[in-house]
Design an enzyme around this catalytic site. Sequence first.
Site, mmCIF file in Angstrom:
data_model
loop_
_atom_site.group_PDB
_atom_site.id
_atom_site.type_symbol
_atom_site.label_atom_id
_atom_site.label_comp_id
_atom_site.label_asym_id
_atom_site.label_seq_id
_atom_site.Cartn_x
_atom_site.Cartn_y
_atom_site.Cartn_z
ATOM 1 N N GLY A 61 20.123 30.097 77.874
ATOM 2 C CA GLY A 61 20.362 30.708 76.571
ATOM 3 C C GLY A 61 21.277 31.911 76.612
ATOM 4 O O GLY A 61 21.509 32.547 75.592
ATOM 5 N N CYS A 62 21.805 32.229 77.792
ATOM 6 C CA CYS A 62 22.710 33.364 77.916
ATOM 7 C C CYS A 62 24.138 32.854 78.060
ATOM 8 O O CYS A 62 24.392 31.908 78.805
ATOM 9 C CB CYS A 62 22.353 34.204 79.146
ATOM 10 S SG CYS A 62 20.722 34.949 79.071
ATOM 11 N N GLN A 63 25.065 33.494 77.355
ATOM 12 C CA GLN A 63 26.475 33.126 77.446
ATOM 13 C C GLN A 63 26.984 33.408 78.861
ATOM 14 O O GLN A 63 27.684 32.591 79.446
ATOM 15 C CB GLN A 63 27.274 33.926 76.422
ATOM 16 C CG GLN A 63 28.760 33.642 76.462
ATOM 17 C CD GLN A 63 29.519 34.493 75.457
ATOM 18 O OE1 GLN A 63 29.060 35.553 75.056
ATOM 19 N NE2 GLN A 63 30.679 34.021 75.052
#
Length: 150
Positions: A61-63
């Site tokens: 869920g982290c860029q």
Amino acid sequence: MSGDPFVRPVDGTASEAIEAIGDELALFDDWMDRYQYIIELGRKLPPFPADWTDDAHRVPGCQSQVWLEARVDSSGRMFFAGASDAAIVSGLVALLLRVYSGRDPEEILATQPGFLSDLGLVQALSTNRGNGVEAMARAIRSVAAQAKEG
């Protein structure tokens, strides 16, 4: 202890850490100075072992790439190690670990990640970065929930 990748608490409680972070950010007049301060915090994180920068440690869920490791000590307190491939995100990891590392699972679960919005951090980030910070907080709280269950 040199080489220990886990963040040791400098504040007595999670709520004291949040208050201290708010006070520190308030010292800066604009967001560029705050960003620089947050980046510096990330540079001060303990070195994260290279063999932990794998999919098993990656926070979804982290860029940016973000990795997290947790350990529970004999007293039941949880310690976290974290890293990112992006400077600003490393700083955000440092802020989260300052709040959550070295606490017991009950305190971690009782400390809502809403402080990130309260301090204006989420709003000051791009949507993707804001989502990533919230994903990190969820990952920390998820590990704490598992530890609490046993």
